[in-house]
Design an enzyme around this catalytic site. Structure first.
Site, short mmCIF file in Angstrom:
data_model
loop_
_atom_site.label_atom_id
_atom_site.label_comp_id
_atom_site.label_asym_id
_atom_site.label_seq_id
_atom_site.Cartn_x
_atom_site.Cartn_y
_atom_site.Cartn_z
N LYS A 1 0.63 -1.73 -0.11
CA LYS A 1 -0.03 -0.40 -0.34
C LYS A 1 1.02 1.07 0.37
O LYS A 1 1.08 1.40 0.94
CB LYS A 1 -1.02 -0.40 1.03
CG LYS A 1 -1.68 1.16 1.06
CD LYS A 1 -2.89 1.25 2.31
CE LYS A 1 -4.29 2.16 2.11
NZ LYS A 1 -3.36 3.38 2.24
N LYS B 1 -3.16 -2.23 7.50
CA LYS B 1 -2.59 -1.69 8.21
C LYS B 1 -1.32 -1.49 9.25
O LYS B 1 -1.63 -2.61 10.20
CB LYS B 1 -3.36 0.00 8.10
CG LYS B 1 -3.85 0.54 8.07
CD LYS B 1 -3.93 1.16 6.70
CE LYS B 1 -2.65 2.08 7.04
NZ LYS B 1 -3.97 3.49 7.29
#
Length: 344
Positions: free
Chosen positions: A68, A264
């Site tokens: 990401k 995350k």
């Protein structure tokens, strides 16, 4: 200038920045640019996998893992293989036309290897080393420093004058294809990424085809472990259902697809040295020791100072001038000294 009919849309001269625009125009996306739901643990990753598994009642579900990138998402419109327009995400349906700035990114092809019409999604970023050089140059010019590579990239793309963007070391990774006409018939997201490469786009080298939950968990661990070695900032991993037909079946909520999720990472840590310990006295007389650090890049921004909070914490952690210390950002925001490396 003498023969304007000979000017081509993919001319190298378009890369150097043309005349400033007076204002940003609105640009409607062909398909909505959705955000991603975030997860923060392997247990949440397992829950996501179970949720999509309930829809299909099948055994193994194939996913695609992608780093990401911590940058700015953009949408690119190509007509008959020629780059026509680029826009920011905006509200997901309508963004701002930033074509004049995107033209300055050398890794973005202005003409594709096939005459397709499509909307392409990508992430604009500034590599770590280029960001440090950019800030060093700004410091020598007496200009304010950028907080982190993401802010620098976003700020560059929102300039009315493309000559500013042309001076910034912008780069782009492409991660999605919204086909309109003339494209190959594709059945999986993985195939679409390979096709994007064939067309001339820059696709991340660390993408991976994942056969089930165990592969997905291992991929997240592997990318997390090599996070600091990558030449660009990432803040997690994106996991997507590979089968495009299944993506359609899963659909999306008003803001996020049900077939993809962002895993995350926890706070990034770095090692640096304490140059000095200063003492700040507050309005009420509160004394706060502050560590002055050798500058270090953590989670996308340069950290030079970290609060030591109070005398008790200073003594507890045994922090002294000259120590090498582990620093992270509490909540990825506030610089904090984790521990002293006493062996050093």
């Amino acid at each position: 200038k003498l023969y304007p009919d000979l000017v081509t849309p993919d001319s190298p001269s378009k890369r150097i920045g043309g005349m400033p625009v007076s204002a940003f125009q609105q640009a409607r996306h062909f398909a909505p640019m959705l955000s991603l739901d975030n997860i923060f643990s392997e247990s949440e990753l397992k829950d996501f996998y179970r949720r999509i598994g309930k829809v299909f009642y099948t055994g193994t579900i194939c996913l695609v893992g992608e780093p990401k990138i911590d940058g700015l998402a953009v949408s690119l419109y190509y007509e008959d293989g020629v780059f026509k327009r680029g826009a920011t995400r905006g509200d997901g349906r309508i963004g701002e036309d930033i074509t004049h700035n995107l033209l300055t990114i050398w890794s973005l092809p202005l003409r594709l290897k096939e005459s397709i019409t499509a909307e392409i999604r990508g992430e604009v970023f500034i590599p770590r080393s280029e960001f440090l050089m950019l800030n060093k140059k700004r410091e020598s010019q007496g200009l304010s420093l950028f907080a982190n590579p993401r802010n620098a990239a976003a700020g560059s793309l929102r300039q009315l004058d493309p000559r500013v963007a042309a001076e910034r070391p912008l780069d782009i990774f492409i991660y999605a294809l919204i086909a309109i006409s003339g494209t190959k018939e594709l059945n999986t997201h993985w195939d679409s990424l390979q096709y994007l490469r064939e067309l001339g786009f820059k696709v991340n080298e660390n993408i991976s085809l994942l056969n089930g939950l165990d592969d997905a968990v291992e991929y997240c661990r592997m990318i997390g472990a090599k996070r600091l070695e990558l030449p660009y900032e990432i803040d997690g991993v994106v996991l997507k259902v590979n089968d495009l037909e299944r993506q359609l079946q899963l659909g999306h909520t008003s803001r996020a697809p049900r077939w993809a999720v962002a895993f995350k990472f926890s706070s990034e840590e770095e090692i640096t040295r304490i140059k000095d310990i200063e003492v700040n006295v507050g309005r009420t007389g509160t004394v706060t020791p502050v560590a002055v650090l050798e500058p270090v890049l953590i989670a996308g921004s340069v950290v030079k100072r970290a609060s030591l909070h109070n005398e008790d914490i200073l003594k507890e952690k045994e922090v002294m001038i000259g120590d090498e210390v582990v620093v992270h950002k509490a909540g990825d925001v506030i610089p904090e000294i984790v521990k002293v490396l006493k062996e050093k």
